[in-house]
Every structure is written in structure tokens, then in C-alpha cells.
Design a protein around this motif. Structure first.
Motif, PDB file in Angstrom:
ATOM      1  N   LEU A 210       0.859  -1.179   0.000  1.00  0.00           N
ATOM      2  CA  LEU A 210       0.000   0.000   0.000  1.00  0.00           C
ATOM      3  C   LEU A 210       0.900   1.235   0.000  1.00  0.00           C
ATOM      4  O   LEU A 210       1.618   1.486   0.973  1.00  0.00           O
ATOM      5  CB  LEU A 210      -0.913   0.005   1.227  1.00  0.00           C
ATOM      6  N   ILE A 243      -1.753   0.765  -5.076  1.00  0.00           N
ATOM      7  CA  ILE A 243      -1.478  -0.615  -4.694  1.00  0.00           C
ATOM      8  C   ILE A 243      -0.463  -1.175  -5.692  1.00  0.00           C
ATOM      9  O   ILE A 243      -0.725  -1.203  -6.902  1.00  0.00           O
ATOM     10  CB  ILE A 243      -2.755  -1.476  -4.696  1.00  0.00           C
ATOM     11  N   THR A 287      -5.566   1.357   5.837  1.00  0.00           N
ATOM     12  CA  THR A 287      -5.316  -0.017   5.390  1.00  0.00           C
ATOM     13  C   THR A 287      -6.587  -0.852   5.477  1.00  0.00           C
ATOM     14  O   THR A 287      -6.902  -1.623   4.548  1.00  0.00           O
ATOM     15  CB  THR A 287      -4.211  -0.651   6.252  1.00  0.00           C
ATOM     16  N   VAL A 290      -8.978   0.151   2.595  1.00  0.00           N
ATOM     17  CA  VAL A 290      -8.555  -0.358   1.282  1.00  0.00           C
ATOM     18  C   VAL A 290      -8.785  -1.862   1.202  1.00  0.00           C
ATOM     19  O   VAL A 290      -9.238  -2.386   0.168  1.00  0.00           O
ATOM     20  CB  VAL A 290      -7.071  -0.011   1.040  1.00  0.00           C
ATOM     21  N   GLU A 291      -8.494  -2.602   2.262  1.00  0.00           N
ATOM     22  CA  GLU A 291      -8.681  -4.051   2.233  1.00  0.00           C
ATOM     23  C   GLU A 291     -10.164  -4.410   2.089  1.00  0.00           C
ATOM     24  O   GLU A 291     -10.511  -5.345   1.343  1.00  0.00           O
ATOM     25  CB  GLU A 291      -8.110  -4.681   3.513  1.00  0.00           C
ATOM     26  N   MET A 298      -3.190  -6.227   2.407  1.00  0.00           N
ATOM     27  CA  MET A 298      -2.015  -5.379   2.258  1.00  0.00           C
ATOM     28  C   MET A 298      -0.882  -5.954   3.112  1.00  0.00           C
ATOM     29  O   MET A 298      -0.975  -6.005   4.346  1.00  0.00           O
ATOM     30  CB  MET A 298      -2.313  -3.939   2.687  1.00  0.00           C
ATOM     31  N   TYR A 301       3.346  -1.560   3.994  1.00  0.00           N
ATOM     32  CA  TYR A 301       2.861  -0.173   3.942  1.00  0.00           C
ATOM     33  C   TYR A 301       4.055   0.750   3.724  1.00  0.00           C
ATOM     34  O   TYR A 301       5.073   0.653   4.434  1.00  0.00           O
ATOM     35  CB  TYR A 301       2.144   0.175   5.253  1.00  0.00           C
TER      36      TYR A 301
END
Length: 477
Positions: A210, A243, A287, A290-291, A298, A301
Motif C-alpha cells: 500500500l 497498490i 489499510t 482499502v482491504e 495489504m 505499507y
């Protein structure tokens, strides 16, 4: 054969006895040999030798030679030289007269020796290394007490050795810098917790990074904020969310941009723009958001702020970009002409932040961000940076100060990240934006971007399962 072997004695004429008074010197050699044989015969018989046999031949002493006195030579017109025996008596007189007077003679030869006796073999002086021609060699050097000093050694040519030593030193120094700078830079990288506490997606194929570009003003002075046009907003936001997918096996990496205004569910805060998750809960909440939106776990990071971004660009000496048209954006504080040009830190930051001049809005900005990121990675990995110790050190330390990574991220993970970005910068890989259905959806939080859900799921499933990306999702520029 005539003249073969040693010279033969000339035949004795019949009047040798009558002319012995005048030419006796010519037959003295033969007489001496005959007398020697007779003396040996008398000795065997026990008889005493005659008085003439014990008479010594006239020789030239050293004082006589120094005074220039020599025994009488042969009469005028007689033949000089000759072989052994009767011709040997006067063969070297003229030779010794001139050679010894002028320093060219061989002192170990007597005045009656035949110079041809030693023909074809080296003399003691030649064997001992002395100069040929009879010249005296210089006496060996002696030190205090008469001790012999060692012969001086010839100075060796050390220029080649010095050059090799210099090259070896430079190579070792370069290797130390090549390895040492990343080690020092990694020690300066900030590490933050990023893994959410809630339930997470299962591990899929490959590794997902990420990548976040925040607008954090941390570390910037008031003058720098004014010069860069970052404003004075409190807290932190994100202008860039990407990503990076790196396949497990041999394959090309994929870089997917998520527009910052994407309208998605934020866990615990309803639906909002995706960058709001970073403002509300930092790396952990971003995070998790986004997941949940992508279904991808992810694994690492990586974050870079405004100040760090400018420092890396300045460390590289600027980044060359070719603009198809002029860009003027007052909010981004840039006014760039069309064409290829070298962007410094200030203009580079404005270039990746600008969006109000572009009809494509946020989608146009993420495209420029991917282009600029590829250019930065390409110049960082170029020979001009790696073999230049000053630039290499400056860029490495600037990157170390600029980067923030998640806890648990290792050096190996960052090496894979760097190699994947290098592949993308060289054109090996795929870069795209998540499929969208609208770029200006009216929402309670303002105008936002809506994803094309079905096409977006096809993209994320391909990345999760390690399959090929559908060609319909790949942009054709």
C-alpha cells in the motif's frame, strides 16, 4: 687443408747456420724447442744440461715498460705475427707497446704471448664481468672499516603499482558507499503500525504494497510551506493512494491507482472519500478501508510526505519531464511551459498535486503521479546516480528521512518494492487506475468518484488469484 689447425713451423733453410748471427732471432723458437727436448733426454740419462740451457731469455720488466724501453724488435722488413714457436717471440711487442702505453692492453698477457692463442674463448675479465678490451673495472664501494657495500639497486617503476592501488582503493570505497548508504538510510526510516485489528482478507497470490503519498507538513518550516504552497492545514491527508502488486513467481508487477476522492465505506464512519480514512485513523484505518474495498490483503505499507518528496527530487538534481501542454495551476503554485524540462522539488510537488487545470480532474492527477514516480525511480536506479557517490549518498539519505513503513516491513520487502518499481519505470509491467463509472458523483461529503464495481472486482480478483489482468481493463494510450 691449407692453414688447418695450428700454424705450422716454417721449413728451416740450409744457410741457417751461416746466417744465424743476422737471423738468429727467427730460429730461436725452433732452437728452444730442440734444446728443451735435449735437456729432457739428458735429465732422463742423469747428465747435466749445458750452460746455454740455463741462460734466461731477456724479458721486459715493469720499470722498463714504464720508461718506454722495449727489447729490440725484428729487423725492418721482417714478417710480424705468426703462430706458435719461432713466431711467438715478437708477435705481441708492437701490440703491447701501444696498448699498454694508451691503456688498452691486457695486463695478464706477457709480451711474448700470441694474441691468437685466446681467440674464440672468453678472458678472465670477461668472465668476471669486467669491461672488455682490458679496461680496469671500478673498485667495489666500501663503507666505514673497509666493509663492502651492497650494490645499489635499480629503482623500480612503481607508477603501475600506484595506479592499481588507487583503483583498488576507489573500488573498495565505492563498494562501502554502495552497501553502507542503504544500511544507514534504513536505520533512519520511520516505522509505524499499520495492520488493522479487525478481521482481514486471506492471503492471496503475490505481495501487495500500500503506497501512500501524504500531505503531511511535518518537518517543514513556515518559509518552506509558503514556498511550496502547501498551506497550513492541520492533521494529515493523502493525495496519492496506490497498490503495488508483485507476483510470487516470474511475472510483471502491477501498479493500481485509487483516486483520493473515491467514495467507499470507511469502517466505523459510514461512507466517505477514501482519503478521509487516513485523516481520521491514520495508516491503520486507511489499510482497513482499502482491504475492505478491494478484498486484497495489504502485506506492507510505504508512505512519503511532502518534505521527503521534495528532498528526494532535489537530491537527484531534478527530474526531467516532457509536458504535452503548458500547466498553470494557482492552487498548486506552478506555471510550467510545454515541452521537456527539468523539474526541481517545488515544481515537481506542484506537478503531482495539480488537478484543477485538468478536465480529467482526479483521474488526470493519478496518471501524472504514476508517470512522475516512474521517472524518479528510473533516475534513482540509473548509472549516473549509482556511480556518483555524492548524488547516491544524498538521494539515499533523503529517501531514508522521507519514508515511513509499516512495522514488520523488512529490508527484503523494500528490495522487492524497489525492483518492482524499477521494472515499471522501464516499461515492464502494467499501470492503471481502478475502473470508475463516474468522476463527479454528488454525495453528502461533496463531489466524489464512483468505481465501476463489477470491473473493479474483476481486476482485484485477478491480482488476488495471480491470473492475467483482463485486457479490457488495461488502458491503451
Amino acid at each position: 687443408m691449407p692453414n688447418a689447425g695450428r700454424p705450422q713451423r716454417p721449413r728451416q733453410p740450409d744457410d741457417a747456420g751461416r746466417d744465424s748471427a743476422q737471423y738468429g732471432w727467427l730460429y730461436d723458437g725452433a732452437g728452444r724447442e730442440r734444446s728443451a727436448r735435449e735437456n729432457r733426454s739428458r735429465a732422463r740419462r742423469g747428465e747435466a744440461p749445458p750452460e746455454e740451457a740455463t741462460r734466461a731469455m731477456p724479458t721486459r720488466s715493469r720499470p722498463d715498460r714504464e720508461r718506454g724501453q722495449y727489447p729490440p724488435g725484428p729487423p725492418p722488413g721482417s714478417q710480424r705475427g705468426g703462430g706458435r714457436g719461432e713466431y711467438a717471440g715478437h708477435a705481441g711487442e708492437g701490440r703491447d707497446q701501444y696498448s699498454n702505453d694508451y691503456g688498452y692492453g691486457n695486463d695478464h698477457r706477457d709480451e711474448y704471448s700470441d694474441p691468437r692463442d685466446d681467440r674464440g674463448r672468453s678472458t678472465p675479465r670477461e668472465q668476471s664481468g669486467r669491461p672488455r678490451g682490458g679496461g680496469r673495472a671500478a673498485p667495489p664501494a666500501r663503507g666505514p672499516g673497509g666493509r663492502l657495500l651492497p650494490e645499489p639497486r635499480r629503482p623500480r617503476r612503481r607508477s603501475g603499482i600506484r595506479l592499481r592501488r588507487v583503483l583498488l582503493f576507489l573500488l573498495v570505497a565505492w563498494l562501502i558507499i554502495l552497501i553502507g548508504v542503504p544500511v544507514v538510510a534504513w536505520s533512519r526510516v520511520t516505522k509505524v503500525p499499520y495492520e488493522p485489528a479487525a478481521e482481514r482478507p486471506a492471503n492471496g497470490s503475490g505481495t501487495n504494497f500500500l503506497l501512500v503519498g501524504s500531505d503531511s507538513r511535518q518537518g517543514l518550516t513556515a518559509e518552506q510551506r509558503n514556498a511550496l504552497g502547501t498551506g497550513r492545514a492541520a492533521g494529515q491527508r493523502t493525495d496519492t493512494i496506490m497498490i503495488l502488486h508483485v507476483p510470487s513467481l516470474a511475472g510483471s508487477p502491477t501498479l493500481v491507482s485509487l483516486p483520493r476522492d473515491s467514495y467507499v465505506p470507511v469502517p466505523g464512519h459510514g461512507r466517505n472519500k477514501i482519503n478521509a480514512a487516513f485523516s481520521i485513523g491514520g495508516p491503520k484505518l486507511l489499510t482497513e478501508t482499502v482491504e475492505n474495498a478491494t478484498g486484497l490483503r495489504m502485506d506492507s505499507y510505504v508512505e512519503i510526505g511532502f518534505g521527503g518528496f521534495v528532498g528526494v527530487v532535489e537530491g537527484l538534481g531534478g527530474v526531467n519531464m516532457c509536458l504535452p501542454k503548458a500547466i498553470k495551476d494557482e492552487k498548486a503554485h506552478i506555471d510550467l511551459p510545454a515541452g521537456c524540462q527539468n523539474l526541481d522539488g517545488k515544481n515537481a510537488l506542484g506537478y503531482v498535486r495539480a488537478r484543477y487545470f485538468d478536465p480529467k480532474g482526479d483521474l488526470g492527477r493519478v496518471e501524472r503521479q504514476r508517470q512522475f514516480l516512474s521517472a524518479v525511480v528510473k533516475k534513482t536506479a540509473s548509472p549516473g546516480t549509482i556511480v556518483n557517490p555524492i548524488r547516491y549518498t544524498r538521494v539515499g539519505l533523503s529517501a531514508g528521512d522521507a519514508l515511513t513503513v509499516g512495522e514488520g516491513t523488512t529490508v527484503v520487502d523494500m528490495a522487492r518494492f524497489g525492483l518492482a518499481m524499477r521494472s515499471l519505470s522501464s516499461g515492464s509491467g502494467t499501470t492503471l487506475t481502478v475502473p470508475v463509472s463516474s468522476t463527479s458523483v454528488s454525495t453528502p461529503v461533496g463531489s466524489a468518484v464512483r468505481w465501476d464495481r463489477q470491473r473493479a472486482l474483476n481486476l482485484f480478483h485477478a491480482l488476488r488469484d495471480g491470473g492475467p489482468i483482463p485486457p479490457s481493463l488495461i488502458p491503451h494510450d
